[in-house]
Motif scaffolding. Structure first.
Motif, PDB file in Angstrom:
ATOM      1  N   ARG A  76       1.029  -1.117  -0.270  1.00  0.00           N
ATOM      2  CA  ARG A  76       0.291   0.414  -0.328  1.00  0.00           C
ATOM      3  C   ARG A  76       1.050   1.509  -0.147  1.00  0.00           C
ATOM      4  O   ARG A  76       0.265   2.479  -0.330  1.00  0.00           O
ATOM      5  CB  ARG A  76      -0.629   0.080   1.144  1.00  0.00           C
ATOM      6  CG  ARG A  76      -1.571   1.457   1.285  1.00  0.00           C
ATOM      7  CD  ARG A  76      -2.564   1.870   2.477  1.00  0.00           C
ATOM      8  NE  ARG A  76      -3.797   0.513   2.359  1.00  0.00           N
ATOM      9  CZ  ARG A  76      -4.752   0.245   2.096  1.00  0.00           C
ATOM     10  NH1 ARG A  76      -5.405   1.534   1.640  1.00  0.00           N
ATOM     11  NH2 ARG A  76      -5.284  -0.798   2.191  1.00  0.00           N
ATOM     12  N   ASP A  77       2.100   1.400   0.982  1.00  0.00           N
ATOM     13  CA  ASP A  77       2.785   2.136   0.551  1.00  0.00           C
ATOM     14  C   ASP A  77       3.292   2.940  -1.046  1.00  0.00           C
ATOM     15  O   ASP A  77       3.360   3.940  -1.070  1.00  0.00           O
ATOM     16  CB  ASP A  77       3.910   2.576   1.935  1.00  0.00           C
ATOM     17  CG  ASP A  77       4.436   3.408   2.074  1.00  0.00           C
ATOM     18  OD1 ASP A  77       4.478   4.195   2.094  1.00  0.00           O
ATOM     19  OD2 ASP A  77       5.761   2.956   1.698  1.00  0.00           O
ATOM     20  N   GLU A 103       0.890   4.207  -3.068  1.00  0.00           N
ATOM     21  CA  GLU A 103       0.743   5.255  -2.669  1.00  0.00           C
ATOM     22  C   GLU A 103       1.809   6.466  -2.331  1.00  0.00           C
ATOM     23  O   GLU A 103       1.335   8.010  -2.820  1.00  0.00           O
ATOM     24  CB  GLU A 103      -0.312   5.446  -1.443  1.00  0.00           C
ATOM     25  CG  GLU A 103      -1.825   4.906  -1.186  1.00  0.00           C
ATOM     26  CD  GLU A 103      -2.327   4.730   0.004  1.00  0.00           C
ATOM     27  OE1 GLU A 103      -1.857   4.953   1.037  1.00  0.00           O
ATOM     28  OE2 GLU A 103      -3.765   3.781  -0.009  1.00  0.00           O
ATOM     29  N   ASN A 104       2.954   6.152  -2.889  1.00  0.00           N
ATOM     30  CA  ASN A 104       4.123   7.237  -1.725  1.00  0.00           C
ATOM     31  C   ASN A 104       5.476   6.802  -3.339  1.00  0.00           C
ATOM     32  O   ASN A 104       6.373   7.871  -3.013  1.00  0.00           O
ATOM     33  CB  ASN A 104       4.110   7.242  -0.938  1.00  0.00           C
ATOM     34  CG  ASN A 104       3.321   7.238   0.123  1.00  0.00           C
ATOM     35  OD1 ASN A 104       2.652   8.530  -0.212  1.00  0.00           O
ATOM     36  ND2 ASN A 104       3.199   6.687   1.312  1.00  0.00           N
ATOM     37  N   CYS A 109       5.101   6.416  -7.011  1.00  0.00           N
ATOM     38  CA  CYS A 109       4.647   6.089  -8.092  1.00  0.00           C
ATOM     39  C   CYS A 109       5.173   6.446  -9.079  1.00  0.00           C
ATOM     40  O   CYS A 109       5.615   6.527  -9.995  1.00  0.00           O
ATOM     41  CB  CYS A 109       3.020   6.056  -8.236  1.00  0.00           C
ATOM     42  SG  CYS A 109       2.081   5.976  -9.904  1.00  0.00           S
ATOM     43  N   TYR A 140      -6.445  -0.533  -7.138  1.00  0.00           N
ATOM     44  CA  TYR A 140      -6.739  -0.423  -6.031  1.00  0.00           C
ATOM     45  C   TYR A 140      -7.897  -1.585  -6.517  1.00  0.00           C
ATOM     46  O   TYR A 140      -8.678  -1.056  -6.692  1.00  0.00           O
ATOM     47  CB  TYR A 140      -6.689   0.785  -4.949  1.00  0.00           C
ATOM     48  CG  TYR A 140      -7.387   0.360  -3.393  1.00  0.00           C
ATOM     49  CD1 TYR A 140      -6.735  -0.537  -2.899  1.00  0.00           C
ATOM     50  CD2 TYR A 140      -8.891   0.244  -3.749  1.00  0.00           C
ATOM     51  CE1 TYR A 140      -7.612  -1.204  -1.296  1.00  0.00           C
ATOM     52  CE2 TYR A 140      -9.847  -0.392  -2.037  1.00  0.00           C
ATOM     53  CZ  TYR A 140      -9.114  -0.945  -1.285  1.00  0.00           C
ATOM     54  OH  TYR A 140      -9.263  -1.235  -0.062  1.00  0.00           O
ATOM     55  N   TYR A 175      -4.019  -4.316  -3.072  1.00  0.00           N
ATOM     56  CA  TYR A 175      -3.096  -3.402  -4.345  1.00  0.00           C
ATOM     57  C   TYR A 175      -3.023  -4.066  -5.294  1.00  0.00           C
ATOM     58  O   TYR A 175      -2.345  -5.329  -4.505  1.00  0.00           O
ATOM     59  CB  TYR A 175      -2.046  -2.012  -4.027  1.00  0.00           C
ATOM     60  CG  TYR A 175      -3.076  -1.040  -3.637  1.00  0.00           C
ATOM     61  CD1 TYR A 175      -3.263   0.242  -4.472  1.00  0.00           C
ATOM     62  CD2 TYR A 175      -3.129  -0.444  -2.611  1.00  0.00           C
ATOM     63  CE1 TYR A 175      -3.633   1.221  -4.390  1.00  0.00           C
ATOM     64  CE2 TYR A 175      -3.886   0.724  -2.189  1.00  0.00           C
ATOM     65  CZ  TYR A 175      -3.973   1.478  -2.800  1.00  0.00           C
ATOM     66  OH  TYR A 175      -4.555   3.067  -2.584  1.00  0.00           O
TER      67      TYR A 175
END
Length: 283
Positions: free
Chosen positions: A214-215, A218-219, A221, A243, A250
């Motif tokens: 997830r990290d 979201e962070n 990319c 997602y 994800y």
């Protein structure tokens, strides 16, 4: 219980890394939709087209590099094939001529290799306005042959071109994406039998869990520096993160290319972009 699986596909200098959830014990993919979900024909066609293009990009990068050619084989209107079958016959005759030429030059004709997309557009003016115009775009390898020799063997009042494949200039994906856009026929692409398929391997002992993925999604990319530290010797091209609302996981895909002393894809793509041949990704 779920775990995150990491698959790595090496296709020549091109590397694709995928992270996705699987069941911890069986290793099978976790469902991303209810079992009885019915997809529309439009959704199926879109998914199949995307899957086909992704497979094409892997095969292309496994089999072709900057020593090979990209080709656009077209005809003047009076020589143009009338249909898909005519284009297929024309292409087969062309391949035979190239092989004969290679043999005559003392070259190994079994090394001839191609991956091409049959195209169909429509004449916008003139006596053939509204009529279909069939032609070919793709990748071609004939070791020992020059671009001029290959072009000369097309012999159909040519308007085409043969030039070196430049993955470091337009990215290793851009021409394939462009060439596949108007592909027609039962087979969206034609390839020689000696094109080698890629092999995808699961990376063992992956320590990434659900929260870490997830990290990343979201962070990280567009974090070029991070991914190039994770995969030394490769240049970051893109990352795609999706997602899934059904299973709450994800899905992450990272694409990289072996580094060169040439300028980066980003610099080259902005400087050298041509009409209809732009720096592009699959989304």
């Amino acid at each position: 219980m779920a775990r995150i699986r990491k698959d790595v596909t090496d296709a020549g200098k091109y590397k694709q890394i995928k992270f996705y959830p699987v069941y911890e014990n069986s290793g099978k993919r976790i469902p991303d939709a209810p079992k009885k979900t019915q997809k529309t024909k439009e959704q199926m066609d879109k998914e199949n087209a995307k899957r086909s293009l992704q497979q094409a990009i892997l095969i292309i990068n496994e089999n072709f590099d900057e020593n090979d050619f990209i080709i656009s084989m077209e005809n003047k209107p009076e020589f143009a094939p009338k249909d898909y079958e005519g284009l297929n016959a024309e292409w087969s005759a062309f391949i035979k001529r190239v092989k004969r030429k290679m043999i005559k030059k003392g070259l190994n004709s079994s090394l001839l290799k191609y991956f091409v997309f049959p195209h169909c557009e429509y004449y916008k003016s003139g006596a053939k306005k509204g009529m279909p115009h069939f032609h070919i775009h793709g990748y071609f390898s004939a070791p020992g042959m020059t671009s001029d020799e290959i072009m000369e063997l097309w012999k159909y009042g040519t308007k085409g071109r043969v030039e070196k494949f430049k993955p470091y200039m337009y990215s290793p994906e851009a021409f394939a994406i462009y060439a596949s856009n108007k592909s027609v026929g039962k087979q969206k692409y034609w390839k020689s039998n000696n094109c080698v398929k890629t092999i995808t391997k699961e990376e063992p002992n992956v320590t990434i869990n659900r929260d870490k993925l997830r990290d990343l999604a979201e962070n990280r990319c567009d974090d070029k520096r991070y991914w190039e530290q994770q995969v030394p010797g490769y240049e970051f091209i893109e990352m795609d993160a999706l997602y899934n609302n059904y299973n709450g996981h994800y899905y992450v895909t990272v694409v990289m290319y072996k580094k060169s002393d040439k300028k980066s894809f980003y610099e080259q793509s902005k400087k050298n972009a041509k009409p209809n041949l732009t720096y592009a990704y699959i989304h």
